[in-house]
Scaffold this active site. Structure first.
Site, PDB file in Angstrom:
ATOM      1  N   GLU A  32      44.678  35.872  38.678  1.00 23.32           N
ATOM      2  CA  GLU A  32      43.357  35.247  38.716  1.00 23.32           C
ATOM      3  C   GLU A  32      43.435  33.850  38.083  1.00 23.32           C
ATOM      4  OE1 GLU A  32      40.118  37.836  38.318  1.00 23.32           O
ATOM      5  OE2 GLU A  32      38.734  36.286  37.662  1.00 23.32           O
ATOM      6  N   GLU A  45      38.693  40.989  27.528  1.00 26.24           N
ATOM      7  CA  GLU A  45      37.690  40.675  28.550  1.00 26.24           C
ATOM      8  C   GLU A  45      36.486  41.619  28.443  1.00 26.24           C
ATOM      9  OE1 GLU A  45      39.208  41.209  32.520  1.00 26.24           O
ATOM     10  OE2 GLU A  45      37.696  39.855  33.354  1.00 26.24           O
TER      11      GLU A  45
HETATM   12  C1  RAM Z   1      35.950  37.999  36.327  1.00 27.11           C
HETATM   13  C2  RAM Z   1      36.283  37.434  34.972  1.00 27.11           C
HETATM   14  C3  RAM Z   1      35.675  36.080  34.762  1.00 27.11           C
HETATM   15  C4  RAM Z   1      34.213  36.088  35.115  1.00 27.11           C
HETATM   16  C5  RAM Z   1      34.023  36.565  36.520  1.00 27.11           C
HETATM   17  C6  RAM Z   1      32.573  36.660  36.932  1.00 27.11           C
HETATM   18  O1  RAM Z   1      36.716  37.440  37.296  1.00 27.11           O
HETATM   19  O2  RAM Z   1      35.831  38.312  33.996  1.00 27.11           O
HETATM   20  O3  RAM Z   1      35.852  35.721  33.439  1.00 27.11           O
HETATM   21  O4  RAM Z   1      33.639  34.819  34.943  1.00 27.11           O
HETATM   22  O5  RAM Z   1      34.597  37.838  36.674  1.00 27.11           O
END
Ligand code: RAM
Length: 893
Positions: free
Chosen positions: A468, A742
């Site tokens: 990502e 996260e």
């Molecule tokens: C995921 C990650 C990222 C967030 C998006 C919406 O890809 O957690 O940090 O901003 O979602």
């Protein structure tokens, strides 16, 4: 003489080369042994040569003596600067009594190539090899002669891809140059002063070229997002004493070959075969006859710009804390810290032996590497030995997020000195320091800074390990203030704001990720989920919030000026897609990764619409656009009213009834006085009903403790901070976290790992509590009416179980410090330092507040809202009071 000049910066940098800002901003830090030291005047001299500067001859600009206190963001007003111009400068100042300082040490900036026509070089690359999925990295080189009497040599370089530039064998470029931008719009160029590296006679330039973001894998968006293969561009300018000038440019006369890097991809790792190395390929004597003529790309339609961002660098090398041999004969090293970068490997073994280094953030219960959360990413290097004694290897164009390194196929037994973790990130100077009497809080703070180090790599990314690593705008805005306390993020965010503008939609919508990498058009995302990516609330708003943060923290008015039109377009876009000022949805991520609470999209979307509008009104005010200030101020008032009638019930409940709805309504100023009290009551009741636990996601979390503190519930804020039960910040720390995760439930005792499809253990968003630690706990706050800490606000909030907090913050003026302690008898002591040419308003909590020692430097004293207030000039001060009774924090609003 009371003032001396400690350091000078140009466009926030120390001696930047290759600027394309036509009127750079200069700044200097002053020091003085006296309290209340101010600058009353300055004189800046900018000269085209060091000799002229030494003679005080400002042939480019001599400001003359300017009666002014300004020492930050002083705009160059000299003659128009030319491409490649050398600008030597110095400054001297006068203090409040008119006494002159010495001149500063000489400072320097140079200009880059400002006009398209200045670029004579051609883009060179290597033809694709058929049948290979991943291409080997091209090596390019050129031998050239330098005559005697060389005065100055400057190289300007960039790549559509990445490059590693060598001059006579020596590496001169930082990792991952030229950085990530939307290459469809622009590519950054770098300038290098090579004068000291060249010799009379034969010299050589060489570069290894990597796919990078341009041609390699970008997140889960696939490969070849911007182009199919990388190209390199370089132009060396040789200026001689006799006034003559020569150029060495990339073109068909260069030579290229593949080398030992079999492939190197940001997301897929690297394979390196040391048997394919070209010895001394970047030295002048190398025979490149067997090399090929490079492939020349017809041109490039994007912009070639300077590089506003700080370079990426290896900033630390970690040694493993332990190693374990596995049953299968591999070795797993623990680096002791979830870090980002790569491994440096040392080995000795037979020619052709293959060693694989594999990286992971966590271990499975059986002790093996936890790779499930990497998705399609491959965090591995495959190294083939040359077999000629000791060899060391580091990859060139890839990076990983990891704490554990598994070494597979190592010849012999690797020792701790054979593995090193190279910590890599955008090298922003550390600007914050924070220490308390509670080791858990200190650990939380350390984890927050590691989250920043792990994810600020040219762009603020969301994770360094899985496929990502994108520049999510929502994450960036909620963390921007914390990031700026931890490190000097002025250059980093100035560049990121450009990325955001580059992908602002024609409609005015700011996007969820920047730089754009085909995100908005990405079929897997938008078609599958039926989400149209731009304009998500809390994400697109970064386009207003980040410039405002730069203004607050660095006094940066120019970023407000240059982005003003884009910010207006964003707010007007929100208005035009809104029904009666209530935004119907537009918050697909909602309060992302909240836990046990769903905040309704329309509440979030309307609240953020209001907030962006309110900031825009303030920004218009700063820029002296009185009409806009009134228009957007009035619009904000109407949105707040619409918010109240749509979502706030008579009993003060806000639709959704989550912590986040109250937090946002309170922080964004959407409620009446009466409703405020009710909202605080509901917020606290919800927190208490959960056993003093939070439920906020990315958007709510940043404002949670501030809203409690601002509304008289510092006690609850501390309870949340110190909570160790799930979900909480301390929960992860209790379970060994060395970074911010996260998700609150990334790993739990009951559930183990969360879904592997999205579970980063190095993600800064939930670390936005760092902002509260600085602004409230330590009490170092910015004042929007004197931004950049020209006048700081020092307002510590002692509470919780804390006996001591000491924080320092390096402002553009110098160091502001706030350190407080509470004695066993309830005595409160606050030490404050303010840099020269700045001042501070100090709020001393508790009873009987007083200044200890002499009162010089104290400009005023008063009592406001029950708290004592001192206006002080620069210098070191100690204040005392009594905080017994434990309510010293309450009512601190
Ligand atoms: C995921 C990650 C990222 C967030 C998006 C919406 O890809 O957690 O940090 O901003 O979602």
């Amino acid at each position: 003489m009371t003032l001396s000049i400690a350091s000078c910066t140009t466009e926030y940098a120390d001696r930047p080369l290759g600027l394309d800002v036509r009127k750079p901003r200069l700044g200097w830090k002053l020091v003085s042994g006296e309290r209340g030291a101010v600058q009353s005047a300055y004189r800046v001299v900018v000269a085209s040569s060091r000799e002229a500067l030494d003679r005080d001859e400002g042939d480019l600009w001599d400001s003359g003596i300017v009666a002014s206190r300004q020492s930050v963001n002083v705009v160059y007003e000299g003659i128009a600067l030319a491409s490649g111009q050398e600008c030597h400068w110095k400054v001297c100042v006068r203090d409040g009594k008119g006494r002159a300082s010495d001149w500063s040490e000489p400072a320097l900036w140079t200009m880059g190539l400002l006009e398209r026509g200045d670029w004579k070089a051609k883009w060179i690359g290597r033809k694709k090899e058929a049948g290979l999925e991943f291409q080997p990295c091209p090596y390019v080189r050129k031998a050239f002669k330098v005559r005697s009497g060389l005065r100055r040599a400057t190289a300007y370089a960039t790549a559509l891809g990445l490059y590693d530039l060598r001059v006579n064998g020596e590496r001169v470029s930082p990792p991952f140059a030229p950085g990530w931008t939307d290459y469809n719009v622009r590519v950054q160029t770098q300038a290098y002063d090579l004068t000291g590296l060249l010799q009379e006679g034969g010299n050589a330039l060489g570069a290894v070229v990597g796919d990078g973001w341009y041609a390699g894998t970008v997140g889960f968006l696939g490969r070849h997002v911007y182009g199919e293969r990388p190209f390199f561009l370089l132009q060396l300018h040789l200026e001689y004493e006799d006034g003559s000038f020569e150029r060495v440019c990339t073109d068909e006369s260069w030579r290229t070959a593949k080398g030992p890097i079999v492939y190197s991809d940001m997301i897929k790792g690297e394979a390196y075969d040391a048997r394919l190395e070209w010895e001394d390929w970047a030295l002048p004597g190398f025979d490149d006859l067997a090399w090929e003529t490079p492939d020349v790309r017809p041109g490039y339609n994007g912009l070639l710009t300077g590089t506003p961002e700080p370079p990426i660098r290896v900033t630390e090398t970690l040694r493993p804390v332990s190693v374990r041999r596995t049953d299968s004969g591999t070795y797993i090293f623990d680096m002791g810290q979830n870090m980002v970068g790569w491994t440096r490997l040392r080995a000795r073994g037979p020619r052709g032996a293959k060693v694989t280094v594999s990286h992971a953030e966590m271990l499975r219960p059986d002790g093996s590497l936890y790779l499930d959360n990497l998705r399609e990413a491959v965090q591995q290097e495959h190294y083939t030995l040359r077999g000629e004694g000791e060899e060391t290897y580091e990859p060139s164009f890839t990076f990983h997020g990891f704490r554990y390194v598994e070494v597979i196929g190592y010849p012999g037994e690797p020792g701790p000195d054979d593995i090193a973790g190279q910590v890599v990130h955008s090298d922003m100077p550390v600007s914050g320091k924070l220490e308390t009497s509670n080791p858990m809080i200190d650990k939380l703070y350390a984890n927050i800074t590691w989250g920043q180090r792990g994810n600020f790599l040219s762009v603020p990314t969301d994770c360094p390990q899985r496929d990502e690593r994108l520049g999510w705008t929502g994450d960036a805005q909620i963390f921007a203030r914390t990031a700026s306390y931890n490190m000097d993020a002025s250059r980093f965010f100035n560049k990121y704001v450009i990325d955001m503008i580059d992908c602002q939609q024609p409609s005015g919508a700011f996007t969820d990720v920047a730089p754009d990498a085909g995100w908005i058009r990405h079929k897997n995302w938008n078609t599958r989920l039926n989400w149209y990516a731009p304009d998500n609330s809390g994400w697109g708003d970064a386009g207003v919030i980040i410039p405002w943060t730069l203004y607050l923290m660095y006094g940066d008015v120019r970023v407000l000026e240059s982005n003003y039109g884009a910010m207006v377009r964003w707010v007007e876009y929100l208005r035009s897609t809104t029904d009666g000022l209530v935004r119907p949805g537009y918050a697909n991520y909602a309060d992302w990764l909240s836990i046990g609470a769903d905040t309704p999209n329309e509440v979030l979307a309307t609240a953020y619409f209001a907030y962006g509008t309110k900031l825009l009104a303030s920004i218009a005010g700063v820029l002296g656009k009185r009409e806009d200030e009134a228009v957007y101020g009035e619009l904000f008032g109407r949105i707040a009213e619409a918010f109240r009638s749509a979502f706030v019930g008579e009993d003060g409940r806000i639709f959704g009834d989550t912590q986040t709805v109250y937090v946002l309504a309170l922080q964004f100023g959407l409620l009446t006085e009466e409703q405020r009290a009710a909202a605080v009551g509901r917020l606290v009741a919800d927190i208490e009903s959960r056993g003093n636990r939070l439920s906020t996601g990315f958007l709510g979390v940043g404002y949670l403790l501030p809203s409690l503190t601002d509304n008289g519930r510092l006690d609850v804020a501390y309870r949340l901070l110190l909570q160790e039960e799930f979900p909480s910040w301390m929960y992860s720390i209790k379970h060994g976290a060395t970074t911010i995760w996260e998700r609150w439930d990334g790993w739990t005792e009951n559930g183990g790992f969360q879904t592997p499809s999205m579970n980063s253990f190095n993600h800064y968003s939930l670390g936005s509590v760092g902002e509260w630690m600085y602004r409230y706990m330590a009490g170092i706050e910015a004042d929007p009416s004197a931004p950049g800490f020209e006048r700081a606000v020092i307002r510590p909030r002692p509470g919780g179980d804390l006996k001591r907090v000491a924080a320092e913050y390096e402002t553009p003026y110098g160091t502001v410090a706030s350190a407080w302690s509470v004695g066993a008898d309830g005595s409160f002591r606050l030490q404050v330092s303010v840099p020269a040419n700045a001042s501070a308003v100090v709020h001393v909590p508790g009873a009987n507040p007083r200044l200890s020692g002499a009162a010089d430097g104290v400009e005023a004293f008063g009592v406001e809202a029950g708290a004592a207030r001192f206006l002080i000039g620069s210098g070191d001060y100690v204040f005392e009071s009594a905080v017994d009774g434990g309510d010293y924090g309450a009512g601190s609003a």
